[in-house]
Every structure is written in C-alpha cells, then in structure tokens.
Design an enzyme around this catalytic site. Structure first.
Site, short mmCIF file in Angstrom:
data_model
loop_
_atom_site.label_atom_id
_atom_site.label_comp_id
_atom_site.label_asym_id
_atom_site.label_seq_id
_atom_site.Cartn_x
_atom_site.Cartn_y
_atom_site.Cartn_z
N CYS A 2 0.84 -1.19 0.00
CA CYS A 2 0.00 0.00 0.00
C CYS A 2 0.89 1.25 0.00
O CYS A 2 2.00 1.23 0.51
CB CYS A 2 -0.93 0.12 1.19
SG CYS A 2 -1.99 -1.30 1.43
N ARG A 27 3.78 -0.36 -4.85
CA ARG A 27 3.61 -0.89 -3.49
C ARG A 27 2.28 -1.59 -3.28
O ARG A 27 2.03 -2.20 -2.24
CB ARG A 27 3.72 0.25 -2.47
CG ARG A 27 5.07 0.92 -2.47
CD ARG A 27 5.06 2.01 -1.44
NE ARG A 27 4.95 1.46 -0.11
CZ ARG A 27 5.94 1.32 0.75
NH1 ARG A 27 7.14 1.70 0.40
NH2 ARG A 27 5.76 0.81 1.93
N TRP A 75 -3.00 -2.63 -1.43
CA TRP A 75 -2.79 -4.07 -1.61
C TRP A 75 -3.65 -4.71 -0.53
O TRP A 75 -3.38 -4.58 0.66
CB TRP A 75 -1.31 -4.42 -1.42
CG TRP A 75 -1.00 -5.87 -1.69
CD1 TRP A 75 -0.67 -6.43 -2.88
CD2 TRP A 75 -0.97 -6.93 -0.72
NE1 TRP A 75 -0.45 -7.77 -2.73
CE2 TRP A 75 -0.63 -8.11 -1.41
CE3 TRP A 75 -1.22 -7.01 0.65
CZ2 TRP A 75 -0.52 -9.35 -0.79
CZ3 TRP A 75 -1.11 -8.25 1.27
CH2 TRP A 75 -0.76 -9.40 0.55
N ASN A 101 -1.79 2.20 6.07
CA ASN A 101 -0.97 1.04 5.68
C ASN A 101 -0.73 0.23 6.94
O ASN A 101 -0.44 0.80 7.99
CB ASN A 101 0.42 1.48 5.18
CG ASN A 101 0.36 2.13 3.83
OD1 ASN A 101 -0.69 2.18 3.21
ND2 ASN A 101 1.49 2.63 3.40
N GLY A 102 -0.77 -1.09 6.82
CA GLY A 102 -0.51 -1.94 7.97
C GLY A 102 -1.72 -2.81 8.28
O GLY A 102 -2.62 -2.94 7.45
N GLU A 487 15.88 -18.97 -7.18
CA GLU A 487 15.58 -17.61 -7.64
C GLU A 487 15.04 -17.61 -9.08
O GLU A 487 14.10 -16.88 -9.41
CB GLU A 487 16.84 -16.74 -7.52
CG GLU A 487 16.74 -15.34 -8.09
CD GLU A 487 15.69 -14.46 -7.45
OE1 GLU A 487 15.02 -14.89 -6.50
OE2 GLU A 487 15.50 -13.33 -7.94
N LYS A 491 11.44 -16.10 -10.08
CA LYS A 491 11.26 -15.04 -11.11
C LYS A 491 10.21 -15.48 -12.12
O LYS A 491 9.32 -14.71 -12.47
CB LYS A 491 12.57 -14.75 -11.86
CG LYS A 491 13.62 -13.96 -11.13
CD LYS A 491 13.27 -12.54 -10.83
CE LYS A 491 12.52 -12.35 -9.57
NZ LYS A 491 13.18 -12.24 -8.31
N GLU A 494 6.58 -15.59 -10.54
CA GLU A 494 5.93 -14.35 -10.11
C GLU A 494 5.57 -13.43 -11.26
O GLU A 494 4.57 -12.71 -11.18
CB GLU A 494 6.69 -13.63 -9.00
CG GLU A 494 8.00 -13.02 -9.36
CD GLU A 494 8.69 -12.36 -8.15
OE1 GLU A 494 8.01 -11.94 -7.20
OE2 GLU A 494 9.92 -12.27 -8.17
N HIS A 510 14.71 -37.88 -5.41
CA HIS A 510 14.00 -38.28 -4.20
C HIS A 510 12.51 -38.02 -4.32
O HIS A 510 11.81 -37.94 -3.32
CB HIS A 510 14.61 -37.59 -2.98
CG HIS A 510 16.04 -37.97 -2.78
ND1 HIS A 510 16.42 -39.14 -2.15
CD2 HIS A 510 17.18 -37.39 -3.21
CE1 HIS A 510 17.74 -39.23 -2.15
NE2 HIS A 510 18.23 -38.18 -2.81
N LYS A 609 5.49 -4.56 -4.07
CA LYS A 609 6.94 -4.51 -3.97
C LYS A 609 7.45 -4.73 -2.55
O LYS A 609 8.38 -5.47 -2.33
CB LYS A 609 7.43 -3.16 -4.50
CG LYS A 609 8.94 -3.00 -4.49
CD LYS A 609 9.59 -3.93 -5.48
CE LYS A 609 11.10 -3.82 -5.46
NZ LYS A 609 11.71 -4.99 -6.13
O1 M6R Z 1 12.55 -5.87 0.26
P1 M6R Z 1 12.95 -7.27 0.60
O2 M6R Z 1 14.21 -7.68 -0.05
O3 M6R Z 1 12.97 -7.52 2.08
O4 M6R Z 1 11.79 -8.17 -0.01
C1 M6R Z 1 11.77 -9.55 0.18
C2 M6R Z 1 10.75 -10.19 -0.73
O5 M6R Z 1 9.48 -9.68 -0.47
C3 M6R Z 1 11.08 -9.95 -2.21
O6 M6R Z 1 12.35 -10.42 -2.53
C4 M6R Z 1 10.04 -10.68 -3.09
O7 M6R Z 1 10.15 -12.06 -2.93
C5 M6R Z 1 10.17 -10.28 -4.55
N1 M6R Z 1 8.86 -10.29 -5.16
C6 M6R Z 1 11.02 -11.20 -5.33
O8 M6R Z 1 11.10 -10.87 -6.67
#
Ligand code: M6R
Length: 614
Positions: A2, A27, A75, A101-102, A487, A491, A494, A510, A609
């Site tokens: 948010c 955000r 969000w 926010n929160g 990772e 990627k 997401e 396994h 984000k």
């Molecule tokens: O800001 P941060 O690095 O603490 O964020 C951690 C995760 O929320 C962030 O890496 C998230 O998984 C991304 N969407 C990955 O691309």
C-alpha cells in the site's frame, strides 16, 4: 504494501497526489482513492477498484480544487479489492478521512465495540476503525479538542502496525500523520508539506525529509510542522537529504522497469564495490564492520534472515561465509525466526538482508534478535529504511531504486556485498591474503562479464519465445547455484504465472523427477565448478526420462552443448561468485517468457513490492 501520499500547502493538491500515487503504485495496485478538502470546505472523496489510472479517469470527470488532501493505493489484506474497501475511509458523518498502511490486529474487537456504540461501518476493512475511533475521540474532546489529540487518543486503542494520514472537514488546513511499524516520512517544502510511505513519491517535490519513528505523530499545516510522540511531547527531528534523481524512477527507454533493472547489473556491481576493495590487503573496506571489528572477532555463528529473493541471497551468503571465514552459518526465513528463534547468544550475529528495508517479517526478526541481545547487521538497499535504521550495523547496496516488483538488480548487489563481507570475515580469521586478492580481483571483473551476458539478451529472448507456452518448469542447481535455481523459479512464477519449482539438483531423484516428461522442461544451472560433474549426471537422468534441458554453463564448455537441448552461457568465473553471473540469464529468461505471454511484468497480480505486513 500500500502507498500513502498526502499534501498540504498552497498548490493544487490533486495533481500532486495523483503523481504520488503513480510513483507509489508498485507498493500495491488493486484499488485507489483520494480525499481532498476544497476551498469551501467540501470534500471530494473518490475511490475505485483497480489501478491509479481508473481513479485518474474518475477524477477527470469530477475535477476538484483544494490545497490539502490524502491519497492511497492499496494491496488488499482485509476485504476484497473494491471501491468500498478502498482508502481513504470515512467516519459516520463523512467528516474524518483516513488512509492506512498496515494491519490493525484487534480490529474485530474494536469494530464490535464501536458498532455497539452506534457507529456504522461501510467497508470490510480493518482500517476503517481508525476513522470511527477518531470520530469518537473528537466527540469526547469536544470543541477544544484538536485533530492531533483525537488521533493520539484513537491510537491508544489500536494494536498492530500502522502508517496513517488523516484529514478532517472540521479541522481545515491540517494534516495529521502517525506511524508504528509501517514506514512514513515527511517531505519539507517551502510553505508546503508532504507525507508519504516512500520517498519515491517525494523526490519531484523536495529532497528534505524527516523519517518518523514508531509512535510518533506529524502535525502539518501550510505554515509549518511539528513531530510529537503519542504522549503529546514534541520530538526534535533531523531533516535528512534524499539522494538520487527523479530520472532513476523512469524506465529510461526500456519497456519495463524489470528489463531496465536487469540491464543495470554492471553498474550495480560497480556501485556495490566502489571504495570497498582493499586489494593489497586482500580484504574489503566495510566501515560498519571495521568499526565493530573487536566484537565481530568473537562471533562464532551467523544467522542470515530474509524473505523471497533476499532469502535466496542469504542461502548463497551462508556458503560464502562458511567457505571463506569458516563461521558456521544458517539462513532462515525471517518470518519463522520471529516466532521460533533458535537458541541465541551474544556470539551469534544476525544478518538481515532486505532490498526495501521495510519487509515486516525481517524488521520484526531484527527486533526479536535485539530482544535476545544479539548483534545485528543489515544489508539493505533503501537508504534510511526501517531495517537500516534499527539494525546495529549496516551495509548499503547502493543499487538505486528498484521499482519492478520482481527483484533483480538487488539480488546481484546483495550477492556482491555478501561476498565482500565473507572476505572481510575471512581475513579476520584464516583466509590468506592471496585468496582474498583472487576473489577481489574477480569481483572487479564481474561488471564486464555481466555486460557480456546482457549483450546476448536477444538469444535468450529467442529461447524464451520457444518455451513460453510450457506450463511447468524445474530449476535445478547445486551448492552455490542451488539458491540461483530457487531464484530462477521464483522469477518465472511471479511475473509469468508459469508453474516453476526450484530444487537442489541432488534432491530430484527423491521424488520430483516423477513429474518429468517431454512437456516438463528443466533449467539446470551447471557452470564449470566443483560440482559440475554431478550436474552433468543430473542432466543425463533428466534426458533419460524424456525431459528437455536448458543448461546455464560456462563459455567454452563443449561437452554440455552435446547433452543439453539448449545452453545459456556465462563467462568463466570463480565458483563462489558464480551466482552473480548465472542468475542474469535466468532473469532475462523469465522476463522474456512473461513478455511473450503478455503479462503485466512490473505489477504482477496479487503482489506488491514491499511487504510491510506480516
Ligand atoms: O525488500 P525485501 O528484499 O525484504 O523483499 C523480500 C521479498 O518480499 C522480495 O524479494 C520478493 O520475494 C520479490 N517479489 C522477489 O522478486
């Protein structure tokens, strides 16, 4: 998670608030709203499900002129994304408006109590309780009560996290903001003031900012500002200067922020290394560590804490630290550590890794570590963020703003900083100067090597186009490249909504290998390193079961091109640094698949984000 932007001053608030919402949209982007009080004291309160564009269209049909107001991009946590659940929320009489926010953890209890007193709720959100609590407090305080007193009184009842911005029709020319565990900063202009959840919304207007700390309130009028704590005591605050330029927040000719940020890898590496390589001594210059060298020499265990992509950086960090410094290390999700911390003592170092520096789980984990008197080190990108300010020691990434929701350049920068930290710890212990120099020398080569990979983007695009319609992928890697496999899978899922699973290559047989068919390809990260032969065996196992294989391999490897169906190449490098290069083709691969599939790459569905709620 948010975004809040608010303004009070002499200018028209609407364009400032809308521009701020666009800057904050990364955000959270499932609904948006605005409350502006016009020159006659009327309120324009408009909300809509969907993106900021939808709100802008609505407002184009109902222009409003007023010089103070608040705005929010959401969000969803409590209540579906709808106009009714969008912020700002109003009290029963449409006098008080609040953007939040929160998460209000005791909202159900508060709501029930307020409803018993006759308050009528219009949304399903936890946030609406703020508007009614403030309305009730204004009632208690009577005519003498100020808006800030009413906000303070309301906050006494709230459990949980908040960054809020409040305006009231009955208190013209005043904006009250407050924070607890959710970021909020004030922007100081000339006879105009801003408050936002993130500096990206302020950079165009002012560089002078004040970070609010927990349990502080800001009271803003066109003539000035005051920060006080919730016991009404003024708190002296320092004005800090934002760095960076508004252009950093633009796409710079690329189609997406993610594409731009992947292509920034060489500069990101240069920035992470600048002034930090002491080649002759075979060590790193990291001021935070240098200043605490004595204390750190007694550390006999390191716990890396983080989430998402930063968690994967932590997995690589563990291997680096153990190999170079011989310090037993582990990597935990901050969200697990917070509620199930392992036994801790003062010889343990907690390293919190976070791009945003605002991830609620990681921030709370740092606080948990402090409750156990454990020293903390933050590796953070966003300067002045909560984790950077709360951790005992800090190393900044200096990667510049990362706007794409999928983290790319931050990961590369985190790995570079972690390798410097591992060299530093190693040199404090038994790492030889020669080995230290070897790593530093190779680190200095990495920007050129990253450029070389990026110059092959068109080939990776062609490969991605070929694979864009597959619905399932495995990503496999060993040792340093296991985190890269994780990772690569993250990627792809997401941003392209393709099912992808990351595994340690050795784990495949396994169970997961049962899924392999010709329609279930695997991306195997297999640079020429100490585990290369094992990775080749794994590729054979996949091929024997009809699986297609895309390998990430070192240039000049003539063997793997005969076994794998396709190869994405990286230049030769040291094993310990290889994740910094192997991840780049995987970032591009995910990006191009998402592009081919027509996905909203910078704002993938359901994500935001910066995850500022637990
Ligand atoms: O800001 P941060 O690095 O603490 O964020 C951690 C995760 O929320 C962030 O890496 C998230 O998984 C991304 N969407 C990955 O691309």
């Amino acid at each position: 998670m948010c975004g809040i932007i608010s303004y009070i001053g002499k200018q028209d608030a609407l364009p400032i608030l809308l521009d701020g919402l666009y800057r904050l949209e990364y955000r959270g982007y499932d609904s948006a709203g605005i409350a502006i009080i016009d020159h006659d004291g009327n309120v324009c309160h408009m909300r809509t499900a969907g993106r900021v564009d939808e709100l802008a269209n609505l407002l184009a049909a109902h222009p409003v002129q007023g010089s103070f107001g608040i705005a929010h991009t959401r969000w969803a946590t409590h209540g579906a994304p709808s106009a009714a659940n969008a912020h700002p929320h109003a009290d029963c009489k449409n006098n008080v408006f609040v953007a939040h926010n929160g998460i209000v953890e005791n909202h159900a209890k508060l709501r029930a109590a307020l409803e018993r007193e006759g308050h009528i709720f219009a949304s399903e959100t936890d946030s609406e309780v703020f508007a009614h609590l403030i309305e009730r407090a204004l009632g208690f305080l009577g005519n003498a009560g100020t808006l800030e007193d009413a906000v303070s009184e309301a906050l006494r009842h709230v459990e949980g996290a908040y960054g809020i911005a409040v305006v009231s029709k009955k208190h013209p020319q005043k904006l009250v903001v407050a924070r607890r565990s959710s970021p909020l900063l004030l922007g100081i202009g000339d006879n105009e003031f801003f408050a936002a959840s993130d500096s990206s919304a302020l950079l165009r207007h002012t560089r002078r900012i004040i970070y609010l700390d927990d349990n502080e309130l800001g009271v803003l009028t066109p003539d000035g500002y005051e920060v006080r704590n919730i016991r009404h005591k003024p708190v002296p605050k320092q004005i800090e200067l934002l760095t960076g330029s508004p252009e950093d927040m633009e796409k710079g000719g690329y189609d997406h922020f993610m594409e731009k940020e992947i292509h920034e890898a060489p500069d990101v590496l240069r920035n992470a290394l600048r002034g930090r390589v002491l080649y002759e001594d075979g060590t790193a210059k990291l001021s935070a560590l240098d200043a605490s060298a004595d204390k750190l020499s007694r550390i006999n265990r390191i716990i890396f804490l983080s989430q998402g992509t930063s968690y994967y950086a932590g997995l690589a960090g563990k291997y680096m630290m153990e190999e170079l410094a011989g310090v037993p290390s582990e990597t935990l999700y901050a969200s697990e550590f917070r509620y199930a911390p392992p036994p801790l003592n003062e010889q343990t170092l907690v390293v919190a890794i976070s791009q945003s520096g605002e991830t609620a789980d990681t921030l709370e984990a740092v606080r948990e570590a402090h409750r156990h008197h454990v020293p903390t080190l933050a590796i953070v990108n966003v300067v002045g963020s909560s984790i950077a300010r709360e951790a005992g020691m800090g190393i900044y990434n200096y990667a510049g703003p990362e706007i794409g929701v999928a983290s790319t350049k931050a990961f590369i920068s985190q790995l570079a900083v972690l390798s410097l930290a591992a060299v530093w710890f190693g040199r404090q212990r038994n790492l030889s100067v020669l080995r230290g120099r070897e790593i530093l020398q190779e680190l200095r080569q990495l920007p050129h090597k990253a450029e070389k990979i990026l110059s092959n983007a068109a080939r990776i695009r062609a490969l991605a186009d070929e694979y864009a319609l597959y619905e399932n992928f495995f990503f496999l890697g060993r040792k340093y490249n296991w985190p890269v496999a994780l990772e690569g899978a993250l990627k792809l899922k997401e941003i392209s909504y393709t099912h992808a699973e990351g595994y340690a290559s050795g784990e495949m047989k396994h169970g997961p290998i049962a899924l392999v068919t010709s329609a279930f390809p695997s991306v195997v990260v297999a640079p020429s390193d100490s585990v290369y032969e094992k990775s080749v065996s794994n590729i054979h196992e996949l091929k024997a079961r009809g699986g297609k294989v895309i390998a990430v391999a070192t240039e000049g490897n003539t063997e793997i091109v005969k076994i794998a169906d396709h190869v994405m190449h990286i230049p030769r490098t040291q094993e310990i640094l290889s994740p910094i290069l192997t991840v780049i083709p995987l970032q591009l691969f995910a990006y191009f698949i998402a592009k081919k599939r027509g996905c909203d790459i910078d704002k993938p569905r359901n994500l935001a984000k910066s995850v500022t709620v637990e």
